[in-house]
Scaffold this active site. Structure first.
Site, PDB file in Angstrom:
ATOM      1  CG  MET A   1      -0.164  -0.841  21.023  1.00 37.20           C
ATOM      2  SD  MET A   1      -0.810   0.421  18.872  1.00 37.20           S
ATOM      3  CE  MET A   1      -0.482   1.882  19.193  1.00 37.20           C
TER       4      MET A   1
ATOM      5  CG  LEU B   1       8.948  -2.096  25.388  1.00 38.20           C
ATOM      6  CD1 LEU B   1       9.662  -3.619  25.575  1.00 38.20           C
ATOM      7  CD2 LEU B   1       7.305  -2.409  24.949  1.00 38.20           C
ATOM      8  CG  HIS B   2       7.700   4.355  27.822  1.00 40.27           C
ATOM      9  ND1 HIS B   2       6.795   4.152  28.534  1.00 40.27           N
ATOM     10  CD2 HIS B   2       7.246   4.586  26.616  1.00 40.27           C
ATOM     11  CE1 HIS B   2       5.687   3.998  28.519  1.00 40.27           C
ATOM     12  NE2 HIS B   2       5.688   4.459  27.490  1.00 40.27           N
TER      13      HIS B   2
ATOM     14  CG  HIS C   1       5.476   0.144  27.444  1.00 35.76           C
ATOM     15  ND1 HIS C   1       6.560   0.971  27.057  1.00 35.76           N
ATOM     16  CD2 HIS C   1       4.359  -0.317  26.958  1.00 35.76           C
ATOM     17  CE1 HIS C   1       5.845   1.708  26.238  1.00 35.76           C
ATOM     18  NE2 HIS C   1       4.666   0.482  26.054  1.00 35.76           N
TER      19      HIS C   1
ATOM     20  CD  GLN D   1      -5.054   0.573  19.533  1.00 35.16           C
ATOM     21  OE1 GLN D   1      -5.054  -0.818  19.601  1.00 35.16           O
ATOM     22  NE2 GLN D   1      -3.983   1.383  19.836  1.00 35.16           N
TER      23      GLN D   1
ATOM     24  CE  LYS E   1      -4.799   3.554  38.288  1.00 38.49           C
ATOM     25  NZ  LYS E   1      -4.562   3.233  39.913  1.00 38.49           N
TER      26      LYS E   1
ATOM     27  CG  ASP F   1      -2.683   4.441  27.366  1.00 41.83           C
ATOM     28  OD1 ASP F   1      -2.757   5.717  26.301  1.00 41.83           O
ATOM     29  OD2 ASP F   1      -1.590   3.597  27.095  1.00 41.83           O
TER      30      ASP F   1
ATOM     31  CD  GLN G   1      -5.140   0.601  25.840  1.00 35.60           C
ATOM     32  OE1 GLN G   1      -5.193   1.442  25.023  1.00 35.60           O
ATOM     33  NE2 GLN G   1      -4.189   0.476  27.085  1.00 35.60           N
TER      34      GLN G   1
ATOM     35  NE  ARG H   1       0.293   8.713  19.662  1.00 33.58           N
ATOM     36  CZ  ARG H   1      -0.484   7.026  19.130  1.00 33.58           C
ATOM     37  NH1 ARG H   1      -0.902   7.531  20.715  1.00 33.58           N
ATOM     38  NH2 ARG H   1      -1.175   7.160  18.896  1.00 33.58           N
TER      39      ARG H   1
END
Lengths: 311, 311
Positions: A35, A38-39, A42, A66, A179, A181, A184, A218
């Site tokens: 989404m 990026l960090h 990612h 979502q 992982k 998430d 997910q 976040r």
């Protein structure tokens, strides 16, 4: 060490065309769905992707499907130009960035009336509210329910659906998920199996800041004080893991340890559960591989983290 | 005029491999999904498929995921050798018959416990009962609810899911569905749009027996008397269409006409609804294109039929 500039594709038909051209050249295609904002987490997925595939596509799309209307869609951070620079900093770079405008606008006006029903869930996502007539959803009916699914009842429906859409548009051979998430990742793995996608799903280890905080887009919303308090998540999970290694197998005791540590630091627990690594069902006594999953709020920021414990 | 024997593929990996070989040769691929026990209606889909694609695959698979445990899965008719002969009778034949054994057995034992939840629907399919751990379902949340969805609440969930699986395995360019199953056709069309499948869905006109009965694999279960009575469906729909052409636009009157005719013939109405051709929402006065959809029981056999009215 800047590498090549990625091709930027906004149109889904063009995206499919690119993938099919690559496949016709016998190239294996990797997709890293993101989404944006990026960090390093990612970027570690992209590094992993290069090990498996010949070409790497990264999607950058904040998926309204979502988010429920009371969640943070409108404040979700974004920095497209910064993302492109970061992607160019990865050795090998990426070949394509797929950055569509709206994957729920089918260019036919509103053919679906007021938007989809609530599927018996009793809540809706930002898609139903926008009334674009999208009404097809992928549900992974058991795995979607626990952990994050309790406080975010439409979240995994939205994730499974957007990932299905991206899979159908990009047609990759491999797809990479962090992982961090964990639920997910398991939802997508199960969906790929159950729906017979010809795609291999690869879960990648959590990337952490030097002080142990799991990387997340976040994190930028945390004040310096909240950020300091948020370290209690990883610290308490590590403590719990040590306790297991020292022989503590009662999950209630381990959960209390984590809940107390995070609460004392000033966090508000959403959940702290020890679950089977595949079924994500709650475990009472640790007898085999489990994962300790936590979600907690610091200020208004909801963070998740987890730790696999392979006893 | 027998044509070539089709290649018969039972394994899904082999099926995907075949399709990808075809695509690498720039061939356009058609899929005609069926549950077997083929009749002239199915064969008309294949004839249509030849007009669009270079190669035609027919799947023959009775999908347990769309039957609830109290429905007729165990008595659904089958005749695989007869089907192959019929397919060879079509000009051009077919290239491949995909006839998998069990598309819900993932060869990993039961990794899903007791089977999936009920997704809020309150009923389950034959898949949940068999406990193979399948739990991913595609829902088309509005279109799945009315008409056949009322008496068969898991039916379209099962149809959308198996078609997704077949699409992912066969990766066709075109897929063909009979308009006899009107709601199914619209559900699949919507699903393909909403989930971004790169597939064109083509609906084909109803094929009827000489006396007007819509062809169906289930017709074989009708006794000669029931079959005679069942003609009331098509007859009453034709009467209703004539009435509209004569100026009757009140749906209540038109519905009563059909309900009375079928009931007097000895049928039991499940539903008789006049709906919008796209949204399948009920219409009170006919102002534009609609479709009159009927489901009725004759003995134990449930038949469906419909008629488009393009005012």
């Amino acid at each position: 060490m800047a590498t090549k500039e990625p091709l930027i594709i906004r149109d889904k038909t063009q995206m499919t065309k690119w993938s099919r051209t690559m496949r016709s050249q016998s190239k294996l295609i990797a997709l890293v769905p993101t989404m944006g904002y990026l960090h390093q987490g990612h970027l570690s997925l992209i590094t992993e992707a290069h090990k498996h595939a010949n070409v790497v596509a990264v999607s950058i799309y904040v998926n309204p499907g979502q988010f429920s209307p009371n969640e943070d869609l409108s404040t979700y951070p974004s920095d497209f130009q910064g993302d492109i620079q970061k992607l160019m900093s990865v050795p090998g770079g990426v070949d394509v960035v797929f950055n569509p405008k709206n994957l729920y606008d089918y260019g036919e006006g509103d053919s679906g009336g007021e938007g989809g029903g609530d599927g018996g869930v009793g809540v809706v996502s930002c898609i139903e509210k926008s009334g674009l007539g999208h009404e097809s959803w992928v549900r992974v009916e058991k795995l979607e329910k626990g952990l994050c699914g309790k406080s975010r009842p439409i979240f995994f429906r939205g994730v499974a659906t957007i990932v299905t859409k991206l899979f159908n548009i990009v047609e990759p051979d491999f797809a990479f998920f962090g992982k961090k998430d964990y639920q997910q990742w398991r939802v997508i793995q199960r969906m790929v199996r159950d729906l017979d996608f010809s795609i291999k799903v690869i879960g990648c280890e959590i990337t952490r800041e030097n002080d142990g905080l799991a990387m997340s887009s976040r994190n930028v919303h945390l004040s310096p004080e909240e950020r300091e308090k948020a370290l209690s998540i990883n610290k308490s999970l590590s403590k719990a893991k040590s306790a297991v290694e020292d022989g503590q197998v009662q999950c209630e005791k381990l959960r209390n340890l984590v809940i107390q540590c995070i609460t004392e630091a000033g966090g508000t627990i959403d959940y702290a559960e020890i679950v089977d690594q595949h079924s994500l069902e709650k475990v009472e006594f640790i007898k085999g591989p489990v994962v300790f999953c936590v979600a907690a709020l610091f200020g208004k920021v909801r963070l998740i983290d987890n730790m696999e414990i392979n006893l």
